[in-house]
Motif scaffolding. Structure first.
Motif, PDB file in Angstrom:
ATOM      1  N   ALA A 176      21.592 -27.752   1.326  1.00  0.00           N
ATOM      2  CA  ALA A 176      21.710 -28.925   0.458  1.00  0.00           C
ATOM      3  C   ALA A 176      22.801 -29.890   0.921  1.00  0.00           C
ATOM      4  O   ALA A 176      22.670 -31.096   0.758  1.00  0.00           O
ATOM      5  N   TYR A 230      16.116 -21.461  -3.768  1.00  0.00           N
ATOM      6  CA  TYR A 230      17.122 -22.050  -4.664  1.00  0.00           C
ATOM      7  C   TYR A 230      17.623 -20.990  -5.629  1.00  0.00           C
ATOM      8  O   TYR A 230      17.201 -20.915  -6.780  1.00  0.00           O
ATOM      9  N   THR A 282      19.084 -28.307  -4.635  1.00  0.00           N
ATOM     10  CA  THR A 282      18.555 -29.665  -4.529  1.00  0.00           C
ATOM     11  C   THR A 282      19.546 -30.619  -5.178  1.00  0.00           C
ATOM     12  O   THR A 282      19.958 -30.418  -6.314  1.00  0.00           O
ATOM     13  N   ASN A 300      16.516 -34.384  -5.900  1.00  0.00           N
ATOM     14  CA  ASN A 300      15.081 -34.547  -5.728  1.00  0.00           C
ATOM     15  C   ASN A 300      14.371 -33.214  -5.892  1.00  0.00           C
ATOM     16  O   ASN A 300      14.948 -32.162  -5.663  1.00  0.00           O
ATOM     17  N   ASP A 309      11.906 -30.668  -4.329  1.00  0.00           N
ATOM     18  CA  ASP A 309      11.465 -30.304  -2.980  1.00  0.00           C
ATOM     19  C   ASP A 309       9.950 -30.173  -2.982  1.00  0.00           C
ATOM     20  O   ASP A 309       9.412 -29.283  -3.640  1.00  0.00           O
ATOM     21  N   SER A 345      12.450 -25.761  -7.441  1.00  0.00           N
ATOM     22  CA  SER A 345      13.573 -26.697  -7.326  1.00  0.00           C
ATOM     23  C   SER A 345      13.822 -27.447  -8.620  1.00  0.00           C
ATOM     24  O   SER A 345      12.909 -27.972  -9.248  1.00  0.00           O
ATOM     25  N   PRO A 374      16.254 -30.502  -9.695  1.00  0.00           N
ATOM     26  CA  PRO A 374      17.202 -31.500  -9.167  1.00  0.00           C
ATOM     27  C   PRO A 374      18.599 -31.315  -9.749  1.00  0.00           C
ATOM     28  O   PRO A 374      18.771 -31.145 -10.954  1.00  0.00           O
TER      29      PRO A 374
END
Length: 130
Positions: free
Chosen positions: A37, A84, A111, A114, A116, A123, A125
């Motif tokens: 990241a 993640y 992330t 955004n 992914d 993900s 954000p």
């Protein structure tokens, strides 16, 4: 303009990394990073300080899952916990520490802002794991 509590400006961040790097030098400790990241920004900030070559053993920027696995992150960790996750960040830290024979390994995944497209279900954000 006043700075909101808990936020940092670039000069403050650079100063804190310089202090950290000098402390690592003073203690004779070496660090390595595997960053996703942050795209290598942690390693870059460490190397902004004179003498950082005594501290930074090496760094990986592993933006895709395949790169993480090639650098030593077990594929089953990513499969079981997603890319993640705290578990993946820990595996990244362990893999780079071992690979570079450093005292400290830093793994970062998540992330920034955004979703992914390769991992949309996993993900969220703004969630980052160290």
């Amino acid at each position: 303009m006043a700075q909101a509590e808990g936020t940092y400006d670039e000069a403050q961040i650079r100063a804190e990394y310089a202090d950290l790097t000098r402390e690592l030098i003073a203690r004779g400790l070496q660090v390595s990073t595997m960053e996703s990241a942050t795209s290598g920004q942690i390693a870059s900030l460490i190397t902004d300080t004179e003498g950082a070559s005594a501290v930074l053993r090496g760094a990986y920027v592993t933006y895709c899952n395949e790169a993480k696995v090639k650098c030593g992150v077990p594929a089953e960790v990513i499969r079981e916990h997603t890319v993640y996750s705290t578990q993946t960040a820990e595996a990244m830290a362990q893999a780079c520490r071992r690979s570079y024979a450093a005292n400290i390994g830093i793994g970062v995944t998540g992330t920034m802002g955004n979703v992914d497209p390769a991992n949309p279900a996993a993900s969220t954000p703004g969630e980052v794991y160290f």
